[in-house]
Design a protein around this motif. Structure first.
Motif, PDB file in Angstrom:
ATOM      1  N   PHE A 187       0.835  -1.207   0.000  1.00  0.00           N
ATOM      2  CA  PHE A 187       0.000   0.000   0.000  1.00  0.00           C
ATOM      3  C   PHE A 187       0.867   1.254   0.000  1.00  0.00           C
ATOM      4  O   PHE A 187       0.683   2.165  -0.825  1.00  0.00           O
ATOM      5  CB  PHE A 187      -0.923   0.005   1.220  1.00  0.00           C
ATOM      6  CG  PHE A 187      -1.677   1.289   1.404  1.00  0.00           C
ATOM      7  CD1 PHE A 187      -2.861   1.517   0.714  1.00  0.00           C
ATOM      8  CD2 PHE A 187      -1.201   2.280   2.254  1.00  0.00           C
ATOM      9  CE1 PHE A 187      -3.558   2.713   0.869  1.00  0.00           C
ATOM     10  CE2 PHE A 187      -1.888   3.467   2.411  1.00  0.00           C
ATOM     11  CZ  PHE A 187      -3.073   3.690   1.723  1.00  0.00           C
ATOM     12  N   PHE A 188       1.819   1.322   0.918  1.00  0.00           N
ATOM     13  CA  PHE A 188       2.636   2.529   1.025  1.00  0.00           C
ATOM     14  C   PHE A 188       3.582   2.694  -0.166  1.00  0.00           C
ATOM     15  O   PHE A 188       3.918   3.830  -0.527  1.00  0.00           O
ATOM     16  CB  PHE A 188       3.406   2.531   2.349  1.00  0.00           C
ATOM     17  CG  PHE A 188       2.577   3.005   3.504  1.00  0.00           C
ATOM     18  CD1 PHE A 188       2.390   4.368   3.726  1.00  0.00           C
ATOM     19  CD2 PHE A 188       1.953   2.110   4.351  1.00  0.00           C
ATOM     20  CE1 PHE A 188       1.598   4.820   4.772  1.00  0.00           C
ATOM     21  CE2 PHE A 188       1.165   2.550   5.404  1.00  0.00           C
ATOM     22  CZ  PHE A 188       0.990   3.911   5.616  1.00  0.00           C
ATOM     23  N   GLU A 189       3.983   1.612  -0.779  1.00  0.00           N
ATOM     24  CA  GLU A 189       4.791   1.728  -1.991  1.00  0.00           C
ATOM     25  C   GLU A 189       3.985   2.374  -3.112  1.00  0.00           C
ATOM     26  O   GLU A 189       4.497   3.214  -3.871  1.00  0.00           O
ATOM     27  CB  GLU A 189       5.298   0.348  -2.425  1.00  0.00           C
ATOM     28  CG  GLU A 189       6.467  -0.158  -1.591  1.00  0.00           C
ATOM     29  CD  GLU A 189       6.931  -1.534  -2.033  1.00  0.00           C
ATOM     30  OE1 GLU A 189       6.214  -2.172  -2.843  1.00  0.00           O
ATOM     31  OE2 GLU A 189       8.001  -1.977  -1.568  1.00  0.00           O
ATOM     32  N   GLN A 190       2.714   2.003  -3.225  1.00  0.00           N
ATOM     33  CA  GLN A 190       1.848   2.608  -4.232  1.00  0.00           C
ATOM     34  C   GLN A 190       1.596   4.090  -3.934  1.00  0.00           C
ATOM     35  O   GLN A 190       1.569   4.918  -4.856  1.00  0.00           O
ATOM     36  CB  GLN A 190       0.522   1.846  -4.297  1.00  0.00           C
ATOM     37  CG  GLN A 190       0.641   0.430  -4.824  1.00  0.00           C
ATOM     38  CD  GLN A 190       1.142   0.391  -6.250  1.00  0.00           C
ATOM     39  OE1 GLN A 190       0.635   1.111  -7.105  1.00  0.00           O
ATOM     40  NE2 GLN A 190       2.140  -0.430  -6.502  1.00  0.00           N
ATOM     41  N   VAL A 191       1.449   4.421  -2.665  1.00  0.00           N
ATOM     42  CA  VAL A 191       1.277   5.828  -2.287  1.00  0.00           C
ATOM     43  C   VAL A 191       2.517   6.625  -2.692  1.00  0.00           C
ATOM     44  O   VAL A 191       2.422   7.729  -3.259  1.00  0.00           O
ATOM     45  CB  VAL A 191       1.023   5.968  -0.777  1.00  0.00           C
ATOM     46  CG1 VAL A 191       1.057   7.445  -0.365  1.00  0.00           C
ATOM     47  CG2 VAL A 191      -0.318   5.360  -0.399  1.00  0.00           C
ATOM     48  N   LYS A 192       3.690   6.085  -2.422  1.00  0.00           N
ATOM     49  CA  LYS A 192       4.927   6.787  -2.746  1.00  0.00           C
ATOM     50  C   LYS A 192       5.118   6.926  -4.257  1.00  0.00           C
ATOM     51  O   LYS A 192       5.638   7.938  -4.736  1.00  0.00           O
ATOM     52  CB  LYS A 192       6.116   6.055  -2.122  1.00  0.00           C
ATOM     53  CG  LYS A 192       6.128   6.153  -0.595  1.00  0.00           C
ATOM     54  CD  LYS A 192       7.150   5.227   0.039  1.00  0.00           C
ATOM     55  CE  LYS A 192       7.049   5.261   1.562  1.00  0.00           C
ATOM     56  NZ  LYS A 192       7.984   4.288   2.203  1.00  0.00           N
ATOM     57  N   MET A 193       4.673   5.927  -5.003  1.00  0.00           N
ATOM     58  CA  MET A 193       4.716   6.038  -6.466  1.00  0.00           C
ATOM     59  C   MET A 193       3.788   7.153  -6.949  1.00  0.00           C
ATOM     60  O   MET A 193       4.126   7.907  -7.867  1.00  0.00           O
ATOM     61  CB  MET A 193       4.320   4.707  -7.105  1.00  0.00           C
ATOM     62  CG  MET A 193       5.350   3.615  -6.975  1.00  0.00           C
ATOM     63  SD  MET A 193       4.792   2.070  -7.749  1.00  0.00           S
ATOM     64  CE  MET A 193       6.142   0.976  -7.306  1.00  0.00           C
ATOM     65  N   LYS A 232       3.938  14.379   5.200  1.00  0.00           N
ATOM     66  CA  LYS A 232       3.960  14.281   6.654  1.00  0.00           C
ATOM     67  C   LYS A 232       3.126  13.083   7.122  1.00  0.00           C
ATOM     68  O   LYS A 232       3.531  12.346   8.036  1.00  0.00           O
ATOM     69  CB  LYS A 232       3.424  15.568   7.286  1.00  0.00           C
ATOM     70  CG  LYS A 232       3.439  15.558   8.811  1.00  0.00           C
ATOM     71  CD  LYS A 232       2.906  16.862   9.375  1.00  0.00           C
ATOM     72  CE  LYS A 232       2.890  16.833  10.898  1.00  0.00           C
ATOM     73  NZ  LYS A 232       2.336  18.100  11.463  1.00  0.00           N
ATOM     74  N   ALA A 233       1.963  12.875   6.488  1.00  0.00           N
ATOM     75  CA  ALA A 233       1.107  11.748   6.844  1.00  0.00           C
ATOM     76  C   ALA A 233       1.823  10.425   6.604  1.00  0.00           C
ATOM     77  O   ALA A 233       1.701   9.481   7.395  1.00  0.00           O
ATOM     78  CB  ALA A 233      -0.197  11.799   6.046  1.00  0.00           C
ATOM     79  N   ILE A 234       2.599  10.360   5.521  1.00  0.00           N
ATOM     80  CA  ILE A 234       3.358   9.139   5.226  1.00  0.00           C
ATOM     81  C   ILE A 234       4.465   8.949   6.260  1.00  0.00           C
ATOM     82  O   ILE A 234       4.651   7.848   6.800  1.00  0.00           O
ATOM     83  CB  ILE A 234       3.957   9.213   3.811  1.00  0.00           C
ATOM     84  CG1 ILE A 234       2.841   9.271   2.765  1.00  0.00           C
ATOM     85  CG2 ILE A 234       4.872   8.013   3.556  1.00  0.00           C
ATOM     86  CD1 ILE A 234       3.327   9.544   1.354  1.00  0.00           C
TER      87      ILE A 234
END
Length: 253
Positions: A187-193, A232-234
């Motif tokens: 999930f977080f990898e997709q957010v960072k992409m 910041k949320a990440i």
């Protein structure tokens, strides 16, 4: 003196799901039989919330082409679109974290993978090392001594089986935690992409500063604020081992 009585045998442990003794009296069904517990319902809600958050991130990424097209036609509108998408991503991250999601680090992933591998190895070795299962061979001689030997064999087998079963459950738990961590990491990898794609669009807008529809300072200020809050949320998302019970599906690559 030789006895002709048949040797009595104690029941052996059964794998995970012991059968009910047909001689036992019938039991009244539990009032809540067949209904999910409060904890199961809560876990299902968390899983659904994580799934919805993942779909929202996927939807943002699917708008990349439209964003790049907008950047070329109307940079100011394109910048506002990056701000809107950053806000949507921030909201998705917030929901995912509230549902128990973790921003697992590389070191934590490596440690959980090692723990799961080691736990499974220990469990397999415990089952491989079980003593021979005692069998009723129908001995009708020297009942007292034979019965004592059978009971000792049963006790040794039950003790070894109990340890192996506990180690197997420990391995199952470690593997479930690893699976949940992989889902959260995805999930977080997709957010960072998605964040990288927003930054790519912003760079194109900056490079086209002479465009007649270029954004002004206030536009940039508003867009910068949304991007900063998203990052910041990440960064503030909790790390560590997740709860496998509330694991949702990861977004697609």
């Amino acid at each position: 003196m030789i006895s002709m009585t048949t040797l009595s045998v104690q029941p052996l442990p059964v794998w995970r799901t012991p059968l009910r003794d047909p001689r036992a009296p019938a039991q009244e069904p539990s009032p809540g039989f067949g209904l999910p517990s409060l904890m199961e319902m809560r876990d299902a809600q968390k899983s659904m919330k994580k799934e919805m958050a993942a779909k929202r991130v996927q939807a943002v990424r699917e708008r990349r082409d439209a964003l790049m097209l907008m950047v070329g036609i109307d940079p100011r509108a394109g910048l506002k679109m990056t701000a809107e998408l950053a806000k949507e991503l921030k909201s998705a991250v917030k929901d995912y974290v509230e549902a128990g999601g973790r921003n697992v680090t590389d070191g934590e992933m490596a440690m959980m993978g090692r723990d799961a591998k080691d736990a499974r190895k220990v469990a397999d070795e415990a089952f491989d090392g079980l003593p021979a299962e005692p069998k009723d061979i129908g001995i009708e001689a020297e009942t007292a001594r034979a019965d004592a030997e059978m009971k000792r064999g049963q006790a040794a087998y039950a003790a070894a089986f109990g340890i192996a079963d506990w180690r197997d459950a420990t391995a199952d738990r470690a593997e479930a935690v690893l699976g949940a961590a992989m889902t959260d990491r995805g999930f977080f990898e997709q957010v960072k992409m998605a964040v990288a794609e927003l930054k790519e669009a912003r760079e194109k807008i900056k490079a086209d500063w002479a465009h007649l529809k270029a954004p002004n300072k206030d536009d940039w200020k508003a867009a910068d604020r949304e991007l900063a809050e998203l990052e910041k949320a990440i960064d503030m998302a909790p790390t560590g081992a997740p709860d496998p019970a509330a694991s949702g599906a990861s977004v697609k690559a």
